[in-house]
Design an enzyme around this catalytic site. Structure first.
Site, mmCIF file in Angstrom:
data_model
loop_
_atom_site.group_PDB
_atom_site.id
_atom_site.type_symbol
_atom_site.label_atom_id
_atom_site.label_comp_id
_atom_site.label_asym_id
_atom_site.label_seq_id
_atom_site.Cartn_x
_atom_site.Cartn_y
_atom_site.Cartn_z
ATOM 1 C CD GLU A 141 31.342 -44.312 37.912
ATOM 2 O OE1 GLU A 141 32.994 -44.902 38.412
ATOM 3 O OE2 GLU A 141 31.300 -45.372 37.440
ATOM 4 C CG ASP B 266 32.570 -46.843 41.141
ATOM 5 O OD1 ASP B 266 33.345 -46.629 42.193
ATOM 6 O OD2 ASP B 266 31.733 -47.024 40.817
ATOM 7 C CG ASP C 151 33.813 -50.745 37.254
ATOM 8 O OD1 ASP C 151 34.455 -49.248 36.649
ATOM 9 O OD2 ASP C 151 33.035 -50.833 38.477
ATOM 10 C CG ASP D 39 30.244 -48.986 33.145
ATOM 11 O OD1 ASP D 39 30.885 -49.033 31.608
ATOM 12 O OD2 ASP D 39 29.130 -48.723 33.780
#
Ligand code: TTJ
Length: 686
Positions: A461, A534, A536, A538
């Site tokens: 990413e 990541d 998180d 997203d």
């Protein structure tokens, strides 16, 4: 002359339970978690047979704290009388003779060829102990078996009776069989039954056997503990009784596979409200199907043979699809929805958005394919096809069904138009292929090695993390493909739009397999495809989108276990003087590392891959010796499909609620729970 190792008596001995001990893999596939659950399914299958033949309507499965499991039915009870040939009780025959049991009755659909149906004696052979209680004709009987190491004989004795079948002299009006056993830890690498696995399979069996009530009780965990772990509840409400009562769940579906289809389509828009259902027998094959079209674009056919899932398809699916296409075309022509000059509707188009369950029962089953989950009996095709034709014709002939069938045809015609456009788009994409490879040079940092089995592709990413990964990698076998932005949401897009997306095209070109029906694993460039996003929201979303894409358009890639999720650490625990550096992948591990490091520690919380140095990324996430990889398997395709729909589909409310409930986006996140996964180099099976 070659040495003669075996004589007839050796052979007869080896045909018994000792042979099972000696080569468990031959009978149950493996001694990993799959094999462990297999010996439970052997017992459950017996109870299911009794129910399928109309003699039982309840099955209770229980998992105990000591590691044992039990299965109980309210059937006729395993025969207790003395078997004239062997001079021992029916119970003893069932648990000590390979392949013994009611399954080989002429009236039953016996299983063979696959791994299922090797008999209850295999469970006995691979258990430390096994207890049987039978209630029949007013009496209660009991018998026990055990396995132990015989010091004198210097060998393992397996499944030996601890005594004869005993009449307990307890009068009862009830009838049924109860079997409890403890898997032998000398055989299995792991003897812990998985609640999720057992629960999922029993739910499936309840769908496949309508009217049957199956309860599962897990004494290892209280109801409140289950709920606190997330359970399946939307809202967690703990209560006093739940603090002591074991977790228990009941599966019962009056609608059988129609309810199954309803469950698959939960939350999706439907073309017609009630699934179409039909059941018939032809040439000794029992055929049952339920179908319902949705507004989605993919086909979801779940097929079963003798209650065993066949995700790789086979002749029954071919017959079903052919039959469906034929009836829909006939219907369209008879009702002038297709003009004389119009070409036939292609099957693919008429199955767009279709959710279907096909369940057949037959004898002498042969399973084939990479995972032995493909029906290889060609004789299944025609009977399934004629039952499908007969059933759908009868339904289409009912006046109240006119609207339903008209809708199906309308949707198929729409799909056919889009497919034509898609084919044109695909051809354009193909023509551009050489350009694609050129574009890749700039993006993909390809490895130098030319051995796909050893090569790994990291899909990373963000450009920045991609850059770090390029510095960190071992060029020999690790390729890096940075992804800019989010790849598109595949659920909502049709094939042509998916193909038009640049990020997706890049992935397709890098992997080399092609997509959809053309996906060919022989051409796969990387045997490990590792998604690195990541920790998180997203990152979680990107991961889900990629998994959805792989699941929908490169199913064999997921089935063969080539897709992995890379796990970057969430924290670094270190000392200011640089003397200590420890990484933690979740909160539990963070505490462990803090305890380990002792006084004077500092914590860094990683918010993204971009915060790591190349060295850190290598040691924590990319080095095969130290990293944490999770292998994604779509064994649980039903659950995966459901989750994907929830996350990616139209139901924004469901998605939001789902994300809110799963705030921890790392190791223990919901995707990991729902789609079965395993750690790299974990089990030897699956
Ligand atoms: C066989 O034919 C005579 C009547 O009973 C038939 C039979 O085998 N019934 C039967 C077996 N019901 N339930 C079982 C059974 C249940 C469990 C839980 C485990 C095993 C090995 C068998």
């Amino acid at each position: 002359m070659a040495e003669k190792h075996y004589n007839a008596s050796d052979l007869t001995i080896l045909e018994g339970l000792d042979a099972v001990r000696l080569r468990p893999g031959m009978y149950i596939g493996s001694t990993g978690p799959k094999g462990l659950h297999h010996i439970l399914w052997e017992i459950v299958d017996n109870a299911i047979d009794e129910a399928a033949n109309g003699y039982a309507d309840r099955i209770d499965v229980r998992l105990y704290k000591d590691g044992s499991a039990s299965v109980e039915d309210n059937g006729r009870g395993i025969p207790t009388d003395i078997h004239p040939k062997t001079k021992v009780s029916g119970v003893q025959v069932v648990f000590t003779q390979l392949h013994a049991g009611g399954k080989f009755d002429e009236h039953n659909y016996s299983f063979s060829g696959g791994l299922h149906g090797v008999g209850a004696s295999v469970t006995n052979a691979l258990s430390k102990w096994l207890k049987v209680r039978v209630r029949r004709e007013g009496k209660t009987y009991e018998m026990g078996f055990h396995s132990y190491y015989d010091e004198k004989k210097k060998k393992y004795e397996s499944g030996v009776p601890t005594g004869p079948l005993t009449d307990l002299k307890i009068r009862t009006k009830q009838h049924g069989s109860f079997v409890q056993f403890l898997p032998d830890d000398a055989v299995f690498t792991n003897t812990e039954f998985s609640l999720a696995t057992v629960s999922h399979r029993l739910n499936e069996l309840a769908f496949l056997n309508r009217g049957l009530t199956i309860t599962l009780t897990d004494e290892r965990i209280t109801r409140n503990e289950y709920l606190a772990q997330g359970g399946e509840a939307e809202e967690v409400q703990l209560d006093l009784a739940g603090a002591t009562e074991p977790y228990s769940v009941t599966f019962h579906y009056e609608g059988g596979i129609s309810d199954f289809v309803g469950y698959l389509n939960d939350g999706k828009s439907k073309l017609y409200q009630k699934p179409l259902y039909y059941r018939a027998e032809k040439d000794g094959i029992l055929v049952e199907f339920a179908i319902q079209h949705t507004g989605e674009y993919t086909e979801n056919l779940f097929s079963f043979v003798n209650n065993i899932p066949t995700p790789e398809g086979g002749f029954h699916e071919v017959g079903f699809r052919t039959g469906m296409t034929r009836v829909l075309n006939d219907y369209a022509r008879e009702n002038k929805l297709l003009k004389d000059k119009d070409p036939n509707l292609v099957g693919e188009a008429s199955r767009e958005g279709l959710s279907a369950v096909l369940s057949i029962k037959m004898k002498n089953v042969q399973f084939e394919g990479q995972t032995k989950t493909k029906l290889g009996n060609p004789e299944a095709r025609t009977p399934v096809e004629s039952c499908t034709v007969e059933g759908l014709r009868a339904l289409a002939a009912e006046p109240r069904m006119k609207k339903t069938f008209d809708e199906i045809i309308k949707k198929a015609q729409g799909a056919a138009r889009v497919r034509l456009a898609a084919r044109q788009a695909k051809e354009t994409a193909r023509a551009k292929n050489s350009i694609d490879s050129l574009m890749l040079v700039g993006k993909l940092a390809a490895c130098s090695g030319r051995k796909p089995e050893q090569n790994e592709l990291f899909i990373v990413e963000g450009d920045s993390a991609g850059g770090t990964a390029k510095q960190a990698r071992v060029r020999q076998f690790q390729s890096i493909l940075p992804l800019r932005g989010k790849p598109l949401n595949v659920e909502k897009k049709r094939l042509d739009q998916v193909l038009a997306n640049e990020e997706i095209r890049t992935i397709i070109s890098a992997l080399g397999t092609g997509i959809g029906t053309e996906c060919n694993l022989d051409k796969l460039n990387y045997h490990k495809v590792i998604i690195l996003s990541d920790a998180d929201q997203d990152g979680f979303h990107i991961r889900c989108i990629l998994l959805t894409f792989f699941y929908r358009y490169m199913t064999p890639l997921v089935m063969a276990g080539h897709v992995y999720i890379g796990m970057p650490p969430l924290y670094k625990v270190y000392k200011a003087n640089g003397s200590v550096e420890e990484y933690a992948y979740d909160d539990k591990e963070l505490q462990e590392k803090i305890d380990k490091v002792g006084r004077g520690y500092l914590i860094q919380r990683y918010k993204g891959l971009g915060e790591m140095s190349a060295e850190q990324l290598w040691t924590t996430t990319m080095d095969p010796m130290r990293r944490n990889l999770i292998q994604v398997t779509v064994e649980d395709a039903v659950a995966a499909d459901n989750m994907i729909t929830t996350l990616m589909g139209d139901r924004v409310d469901k998605r939001k609620e789902f994300l809110a409930r799963n705030a921890n986006f790392n190791k223990e996140d919901a995707f990991m729970k729902r789609v079965k996964t395993k750690k790299e180099n974990g089990d030897e099976d699956e």
